[in-house]
Scaffold this motif. Structure first.
Motif, PDB file in Angstrom:
ATOM      1  N   ILE A 253      35.653  38.948  38.156  1.00  0.00           N
ATOM      2  CA  ILE A 253      35.462  40.249  37.713  1.00  0.00           C
ATOM      3  C   ILE A 253      35.576  41.587  38.439  1.00  0.00           C
ATOM      4  N   SER A 254      34.386  41.662  39.165  1.00  0.00           N
ATOM      5  CA  SER A 254      34.189  42.656  40.170  1.00  0.00           C
ATOM      6  C   SER A 254      35.388  42.896  41.019  1.00  0.00           C
ATOM      7  N   PRO A 255      35.932  42.122  41.763  1.00  0.00           N
ATOM      8  CA  PRO A 255      37.208  42.311  42.668  1.00  0.00           C
ATOM      9  C   PRO A 255      38.425  42.871  41.657  1.00  0.00           C
ATOM     10  N   LEU A 256      38.463  42.625  40.513  1.00  0.00           N
ATOM     11  CA  LEU A 256      39.493  42.993  39.489  1.00  0.00           C
ATOM     12  C   LEU A 256      39.253  44.340  38.971  1.00  0.00           C
ATOM     13  N   PHE A 257      38.066  44.670  38.588  1.00  0.00           N
ATOM     14  CA  PHE A 257      37.809  46.190  38.001  1.00  0.00           C
ATOM     15  C   PHE A 257      37.109  46.999  38.629  1.00  0.00           C
ATOM     16  N   MET A 258      36.620  46.558  40.111  1.00  0.00           N
ATOM     17  CA  MET A 258      35.878  47.782  40.966  1.00  0.00           C
ATOM     18  C   MET A 258      36.838  47.995  42.067  1.00  0.00           C
ATOM     19  N   THR A 259      37.651  47.180  42.444  1.00  0.00           N
ATOM     20  CA  THR A 259      38.651  47.444  43.640  1.00  0.00           C
ATOM     21  C   THR A 259      40.141  47.483  43.163  1.00  0.00           C
ATOM     22  N   GLY A 260      40.477  46.959  41.858  1.00  0.00           N
ATOM     23  CA  GLY A 260      41.854  46.840  41.415  1.00  0.00           C
ATOM     24  C   GLY A 260      42.394  45.663  42.283  1.00  0.00           C
ATOM     25  N   SER A 261      41.977  44.821  42.642  1.00  0.00           N
ATOM     26  CA  SER A 261      42.394  43.599  43.143  1.00  0.00           C
ATOM     27  C   SER A 261      43.082  43.843  44.651  1.00  0.00           C
ATOM     28  N   LYS A 262      42.456  44.868  45.400  1.00  0.00           N
ATOM     29  CA  LYS A 262      43.228  45.384  46.487  1.00  0.00           C
ATOM     30  C   LYS A 262      42.094  45.444  47.513  1.00  0.00           C
ATOM     31  N   PRO A 263      41.984  44.573  48.541  1.00  0.00           N
ATOM     32  CA  PRO A 263      43.094  43.467  48.872  1.00  0.00           C
ATOM     33  C   PRO A 263      42.394  42.259  47.846  1.00  0.00           C
ATOM     34  N   PRO A 264      43.266  41.487  47.812  1.00  0.00           N
ATOM     35  CA  PRO A 264      42.947  40.254  46.854  1.00  0.00           C
ATOM     36  C   PRO A 264      41.997  39.310  47.304  1.00  0.00           C
ATOM     37  N   THR A 265      40.975  38.808  46.429  1.00  0.00           N
ATOM     38  CA  THR A 265      40.331  37.480  46.986  1.00  0.00           C
ATOM     39  C   THR A 265      41.002  36.459  46.341  1.00  0.00           C
ATOM     40  N   LEU A 266      40.161  35.167  46.795  1.00  0.00           N
ATOM     41  CA  LEU A 266      40.886  34.200  46.356  1.00  0.00           C
ATOM     42  C   LEU A 266      40.859  33.791  44.969  1.00  0.00           C
ATOM     43  N   SER A 267      39.879  34.410  44.298  1.00  0.00           N
ATOM     44  CA  SER A 267      39.950  34.251  42.675  1.00  0.00           C
ATOM     45  C   SER A 267      41.240  34.901  42.254  1.00  0.00           C
ATOM     46  N   ILE A 268      41.480  36.186  42.629  1.00  0.00           N
ATOM     47  CA  ILE A 268      42.751  37.135  42.211  1.00  0.00           C
ATOM     48  C   ILE A 268      43.889  36.258  42.701  1.00  0.00           C
ATOM     49  N   LEU A 269      44.056  35.545  43.852  1.00  0.00           N
ATOM     50  CA  LEU A 269      45.208  35.006  44.294  1.00  0.00           C
ATOM     51  C   LEU A 269      45.305  33.826  43.343  1.00  0.00           C
ATOM     52  N   ILE A 270      44.545  33.213  43.037  1.00  0.00           N
ATOM     53  CA  ILE A 270      44.863  32.007  42.021  1.00  0.00           C
ATOM     54  C   ILE A 270      45.376  32.523  40.863  1.00  0.00           C
ATOM     55  N   VAL A 271      45.162  33.684  40.335  1.00  0.00           N
ATOM     56  CA  VAL A 271      45.772  34.092  38.965  1.00  0.00           C
ATOM     57  C   VAL A 271      47.144  34.700  39.543  1.00  0.00           C
ATOM     58  N   ASP A 272      47.281  35.240  40.793  1.00  0.00           N
ATOM     59  CA  ASP A 272      48.742  35.692  41.331  1.00  0.00           C
ATOM     60  C   ASP A 272      49.465  34.436  41.286  1.00  0.00           C
ATOM     61  N   THR A 273      49.210  33.473  41.941  1.00  0.00           N
ATOM     62  CA  THR A 273      50.205  32.243  42.376  1.00  0.00           C
ATOM     63  C   THR A 273      50.351  31.760  40.880  1.00  0.00           C
ATOM     64  N   VAL A 274      49.453  31.564  39.992  1.00  0.00           N
ATOM     65  CA  VAL A 274      50.068  31.026  38.619  1.00  0.00           C
ATOM     66  C   VAL A 274      50.892  31.800  37.978  1.00  0.00           C
ATOM     67  N   LYS A 275      50.909  33.165  37.945  1.00  0.00           N
ATOM     68  CA  LYS A 275      52.000  34.078  37.529  1.00  0.00           C
ATOM     69  C   LYS A 275      53.293  33.846  38.112  1.00  0.00           C
ATOM     70  N   SER A 276      53.235  33.452  39.334  1.00  0.00           N
ATOM     71  CA  SER A 276      54.610  33.521  40.178  1.00  0.00           C
ATOM     72  C   SER A 276      55.209  32.081  39.931  1.00  0.00           C
ATOM     73  N   GLY A 277      55.846  31.993  38.859  1.00  0.00           N
ATOM     74  CA  GLY A 277      56.621  30.855  38.660  1.00  0.00           C
ATOM     75  C   GLY A 277      55.694  29.664  37.914  1.00  0.00           C
ATOM     76  N   SER A 278      54.532  29.861  37.286  1.00  0.00           N
ATOM     77  CA  SER A 278      53.749  28.752  36.687  1.00  0.00           C
ATOM     78  C   SER A 278      53.396  27.774  37.702  1.00  0.00           C
ATOM     79  N   GLN A 279      52.866  28.412  39.077  1.00  0.00           N
ATOM     80  CA  GLN A 279      52.474  27.278  40.253  1.00  0.00           C
ATOM     81  C   GLN A 279      51.185  26.950  40.100  1.00  0.00           C
TER      82      GLN A 279
END
Length: 315
Positions: A253-279
């Motif tokens: 939650i904090s990396p998403l709402f306090m920094t806008g996912s930039k740069p991404p943490t591992l928890s953000i990377l998990i979501v981005d990986t799932v979104k890229s082709g249901s990986q």
């Protein structure tokens, strides 16, 4: 007219006494065995809960890391391709280093703030105020973490409370939201109440006669804290630190709402990986890696928190 046989009466009496003795013996045997059986019976629901809701999903998560995705659908397989693609990828390595740095910084800040706060609550506040302070620590733990992050956004945003005061004083607004400052504030909102509560409980269990004896011998308060209090709560300090690291390392939650996912943490990377082709398999690799790191940190904290002097003395 009835006839009574004294011999039969004696036999029946002796039989009853023997039965009572056997009954008392079996009762004693059951009573003696119950201390070993009852903890197992009482712990069985907890064990089943852990198996159903933790162990089984974890095993499935590990199994999925070897599967493949074809046409956006999971297919059972046994391939190390997902592991090689994730572990040797630059985005994952950068996110791993960044997440570790963020969690380590949060851990240090948490301990630096939590130790004086816990000491003040446990030793400096009156009994009534101390109970109120503990209540204020417990309430945030059970309140909405998302709501607290939204509150900090209102405070730190470019048009928020702080910048409104700064601008009204004639100064330029401060870039408070979107960087490490706001991220650490969000993470401390999550970790500080738990860490302070752990340390307050640890300080409350310290033998106060040791503190009084050290003060009567002329020790300064800094020496009392360093040589008496901190060694007494050594395990709690490592527990509070490892808890802060675990909570901040896996926070989303904090990396998403306090920094806008930039740069991404591992928890953000998990979501981005799932979104890229249901990986899901590659996202599972990241999740399993995070769990392994957290397990190692927890075990290391437990090992470092042991009082080796006590162990050697016990041997």
């Amino acid at each position: 007219m009835s006839l009574e046989n004294p011999g039969m009466t004696d036999i029946n009496a002796s039989t009853l006494k023997a039965g009572e003795a056997v009954g008392r013996g079996s009762f004693r045997a059951r009573t003696a065995a119950s201390p070993a059986i009852m903890p197992a019976i009482l712990g069985l629901p907890v064990l089943l809960w852990q198996i159903v809701f933790f162990a089984a999903p974890l095993v499935f998560l590990i199994v999925v890391t070897f599967w493949r995705v074809r046409s956006f659908r999971l297919e059972p397989d046994f391939s190390l391709d997902n592991w090689s693609r994730i572990l040797f990828s630059t985005p994952f390595q950068r996110a791993l280093v960044y997440t570790g740095e963020v969690a380590a910084t949060c851990t240090v800040l948490t301990l630096v703030i939590a130790l004086p706060a816990a000491y003040t609550i446990a030793f400096r506040l009156p009994q009534k105020i101390r109970g109120l302070a503990v209540t204020f620590l417990v309430v945030p733990i059970f309140s909405s973490y998302m709501l607290r992050i939204y509150a900090w956004q209102i405070v730190l945003s470019p048009d928020g409370v702080i910048n409104s005061i700064v601008k009204s004083a004639g100064f330029t607004g401060l870039p408070l939201l979107g960087g490490q400052f706001s991220l650490q504030i969000g993470l401390l909102t999550l970790t500080l109440p738990v860490a302070i509560l752990i340390l307050v409980l640890a300080f409350s269990g310290v033998d106060r006669t040791l503190v009084e004896a050290a003060e009567n011998l002329g020790c300064r308060r800094s020496k009392v804290i360093r040589h008496v209090l901190l060694p007494s709560i050594r395990n709690a300090v490592f527990l509070a630190g490892s808890t802060a690291f675990l909570m901040s390392f896996g926070d989303y939650i904090s990396p998403l709402f306090m920094t806008g996912s930039k740069p991404p943490t591992l928890s953000i990377l998990i979501v981005d990986t799932v979104k890229s082709g249901s990986q899901w398999p590659r996202a599972s690799v990241i999740g399993v890696t995070m769990l392994a790191i957290l397990a190692l940190v927890f075990l290391a904290a437990g090992f470092l928190g042991r009082d080796r002097r006590t162990q050697k003395g016990g041997r």
